[in-house]
Design a protein around this motif. Structure first.
Motif, PDB file in Angstrom:
ATOM      1  N   THR A   1       3.064  30.986 -11.842  1.00 48.94           N
ATOM      2  CA  THR A   1       2.940  30.547 -10.454  1.00 48.94           C
ATOM      3  C   THR A   1       1.775  29.576 -10.257  1.00 48.94           C
ATOM      4  OG1 THR A   1       1.630  32.528  -9.967  1.00 48.94           O
ATOM      5  CG2 THR A   1       3.972  32.636  -9.520  1.00 48.94           C
ATOM      6  N   ARG A   2       0.724  29.688 -11.067  1.00 51.28           N
ATOM      7  CA  ARG A   2      -0.432  28.800 -10.919  1.00 51.28           C
ATOM      8  C   ARG A   2      -0.067  27.337 -11.188  1.00 51.28           C
ATOM      9  NH1 ARG A   2      -5.670  31.125 -10.792  1.00 51.28           N
ATOM     10  NH2 ARG A   2      -5.366  33.221  -9.957  1.00 51.28           N
ATOM     11  N   TYR A   3       1.009  27.123 -11.935  1.00 55.03           N
ATOM     12  CA  TYR A   3       1.337  25.779 -12.408  1.00 55.03           C
ATOM     13  C   TYR A   3       2.569  25.191 -11.715  1.00 55.03           C
ATOM     14  CZ  TYR A   3      -2.043  27.487 -15.654  1.00 55.03           C
ATOM     15  OH  TYR A   3      -3.206  28.018 -16.171  1.00 55.03           O
ATOM     16  N   LEU A   4       3.093  25.889 -10.711  1.00 59.50           N
ATOM     17  CA  LEU A   4       4.228  25.391  -9.944  1.00 59.50           C
ATOM     18  C   LEU A   4       3.792  24.295  -8.977  1.00 59.50           C
ATOM     19  CD1 LEU A   4       5.977  28.784  -9.065  1.00 59.50           C
ATOM     20  CD2 LEU A   4       6.596  27.170 -10.891  1.00 59.50           C
ATOM     21  N   PRO A   5       4.704  23.403  -8.588  1.00 60.19           N
ATOM     22  CA  PRO A   5       4.353  22.337  -7.636  1.00 60.19           C
ATOM     23  C   PRO A   5       3.755  22.864  -6.338  1.00 60.19           C
ATOM     24  CG  PRO A   5       6.455  21.844  -8.680  1.00 60.19           C
ATOM     25  CD  PRO A   5       6.083  23.227  -9.121  1.00 60.19           C
ATOM     26  N   GLN A   6       4.299  23.954  -5.798  1.00 62.43           N
ATOM     27  CA  GLN A   6       3.791  24.484  -4.526  1.00 62.43           C
ATOM     28  C   GLN A   6       2.321  24.885  -4.643  1.00 62.43           C
ATOM     29  OE1 GLN A   6       6.825  27.201  -5.084  1.00 62.43           O
ATOM     30  NE2 GLN A   6       5.584  29.054  -5.094  1.00 62.43           N
ATOM     31  N   SER A   7       1.928  25.366  -5.828  1.00 64.25           N
ATOM     32  CA  SER A   7       0.542  25.797  -6.011  1.00 64.25           C
ATOM     33  C   SER A   7      -0.415  24.615  -5.981  1.00 64.25           C
ATOM     34  CB  SER A   7       0.404  26.567  -7.324  1.00 64.25           C
ATOM     35  OG  SER A   7       1.211  27.724  -7.303  1.00 64.25           O
ATOM     36  N   ASP A   8       0.040  23.461  -6.461  1.00 71.36           N
ATOM     37  CA  ASP A   8      -0.822  22.282  -6.409  1.00 71.36           C
ATOM     38  C   ASP A   8      -1.005  21.804  -4.974  1.00 71.36           C
ATOM     39  OD1 ASP A   8      -2.380  20.229  -7.795  1.00 71.36           O
ATOM     40  OD2 ASP A   8      -0.852  18.861  -7.029  1.00 71.36           O
ATOM     41  N   ILE A   9       0.040  21.904  -4.168  1.00 71.03           N
ATOM     42  CA  ILE A   9      -0.105  21.550  -2.745  1.00 71.03           C
ATOM     43  C   ILE A   9      -1.113  22.478  -2.078  1.00 71.03           C
ATOM     44  CG2 ILE A   9       1.074  21.450  -0.518  1.00 71.03           C
ATOM     45  CD1 ILE A   9       3.584  20.599  -1.962  1.00 71.03           C
TER      46      ILE A   9
END
Length: 350
Positions: free
Chosen positions: A140-148
Motif C-alpha cells: 500500500t505504501r507504493y500505490l499511486p493513491q499513497s503518493d497523492i
C-alpha cells in the motif's frame, strides 16, 4: 489555507534497471506477485525455491520461470538472482531473510517483516551490514493513491492532523492448524490484517507515544479481534482488525482544515475523496480521484517491485518512504498490542 481546487498527480516509479527475481515459498501471494511482475514490469522471474522441488517446478511452469529449486539455499546461491521475494508465513521470515542477505541478495519480505520489533531490527541491521536493500513488502505504501496522500500532507492541505482511523478484518472459520490461528506460525489478526491499519496510521503520524489495546482471543491462543488506540502529541490513531468479523476496510485522515477518505478497500488500489474547508460556515471543496487501474487488483504489486528496483538502482539500503526505523516501530506496536490483549485474557481466565 485556501480549500483545494485540484489534486496532485501520482508520480510513477522509475527504476533505472530491471531485476532478476527469485521467489521463496510459492504460495498464493507469490502467485499474485509473479503475475504482476510478468504483466506489469520489465523485471524477470529468474528462479523459484521451495522445500519441495515438485512444488517449485509446478510454480515455475505456471509463471514462465527458468529455474526451479528444491531448497532455499540453492535459490539464494544462484548467480541468476539479484533480489529475493520472501512470501512465506510470518514465522519463517527471519531465517529466510537472513539466509538471502548472507548470500548478498537484496530482499523484499512480505509483511510483517518479522514477528517482533527485535527480529525486524535484526534483519535490517544484517542487510545494512551486507550492503543490500531489505524492504518490507507493504504494497500500500507504493500505490499511486499513497503518493497523492504524501503530497497533500507535505503541502499541509489538511492543516494540523488530529486523527487517523483505519480498519481491516474478515471472518475466517476457526481452523486450529491454519496459519491464521496457529501460534507456531505467528497467527492472529494483528500480524496478518492489523498491520495494514497500524502501518497506515504510522505513515501519517509516525511512532505513537503509547499503545492501548483491547480484544478477544481464539481457542488456540492467538488474538482474533483487536481495537488499538495510539496516542500522539495532539493526535490519535485508531486501528480495528479481526479474524471473526467483516470490517469495511476504510481509512480516514482528519485535520483542522479538511480530511482524506481512502475509498474501500484502502489496502489495495482504490480512490480518494478529499474535503477541505475555507470557513466553517461555507460549503467545503470536495475533490475525488479514482485509482482502480489494475485488474486484477494484485497487479499493483508491480508498484512495490518497481519502487524496490528504483531504490536498488540508486544504491539505497532502505526505502525512503518506509524507513527501517518505522518498520521496526510498526512491528513493535503490533507486538505491544498483542501482548496487552493476551495478558488481559490470561488474567481473566485465572
Amino acid at each position: 489555507m485556501p480549500s483545494l481546487t485540484t489534486l496532485p498527480t501520482p508520480r510513477p516509479w522509475a527504476p533505472e534497471r530491471s531485476l532478476r527475481w527469485g521467489i521463496i515459498a510459492p504460495g498464493y501471494i507469490a502467485g499474485y506477485f509473479a503475475g504482476a511482475i510478468n504483466r506489469r514490469t520489465d523485471h524477470t522471474l529468474a528462479a523459484v525455491g521451495s522445500r519441495s522441488l515438485e512444488r517449485s517446478q509446478k510454480f515455475a511452469a505456471e509463471h514462465g520461470i527458468a529455474l526451479a529449486f528444491g531448497s532455499y539455499e540453492e535459490l539464494v546461491s544462484s548467480d541468476d538472482v539479484d533480489a529475493v521475494y520472501i512470501a512465506s508465513p510470518h514465522s519463517a521470515h527471519l531465517d529466510q531473510a537472513l539466509l538471502a542477505i548472507e548470500a548478498g541478495k537484496h530482499v523484499l519480505v512480505e509483511k510483517p517483516l518479522a514477528t517482533t520489533g527485535a527480529d525486524a531490527a535484526r534483519i535490517l541491521e544484517a542487510a545494512r551490514a551486507k550492503g543490500v536493500l531489505a524492504m518490507e513488502a507493504m504494497w500500500t505504501r507504493y500505490l499511486p493513491q499513497s503518493d497523492i496522500i504524501r503530497q497533500l500532507l507535505a503541502d499541509g492541505a489538511l492543516g494540523e492532523i488530529t486523527s487517523v482511523a483505519a480498519d481491516f478484518g474478515f471472518a475466517f472459520p476457526f481452523t486450529p492448524e491454519h496459519r491464521l490461528y496457529d501460534p507456531a506460525q505467528a497467527g492472529g489478526a494483528l500480524l496478518d490484517a492489523g498491520i495494514y491499519p497500524v502501518s497506515f496510521i504510522s505513515s501519517v503520524l509516525g511512532a505513537p507515544r503509547s499503545v492501548h489495546a483491547v480484544g478477544s482471543v481464539a481457542p488456540s491462543g492467538v488474538d482474533k479481534l483487536a481495537l488499538v488506540s495510539l496516542d500522539y502529541d495532539g493526535a490519535v490513531g485508531t486501528a480495528l482488525t479481526s479474524l471473526n468479523g467483516w470490517q469495511p476496510i476504510n481509512a480516514t485522515i482528519s485535520g483542522t482544515e479538511g480530511r482524506i477518505e481512502v475509498h474501500r478497500e484502502f489496502i489495495q488500489p482504490s480512490g480518494l475523496t478529499v474535503t477541505t474547508y475555507d470557513d466553517f460556515m461555507q460549503p467545503p471543496s470536495v475533490l475525488e480521484w479514482d485509482g482502480r487501474d489494475y485488474d486484477p487488483a494484485y497487479d499493483a504489486l508491480s508498484c512495490e517491485a518497481d519502487a524496490f528496483a528504483e531504490f536498488v538502482g540508486k544504491g539505497l539500503l532502505e526505502s525512503p518512504i518506509h524507513s527501517h526505523a518505522e518498520v521496526v516501530s510498526v512491528v513493535d506496536t503490533l507486538d505491544r498490542a498483542r501482548t496487552q490483549i493476551l495478558t488481559a485474557h490470561q488474567e481473566a481466565q485465572s
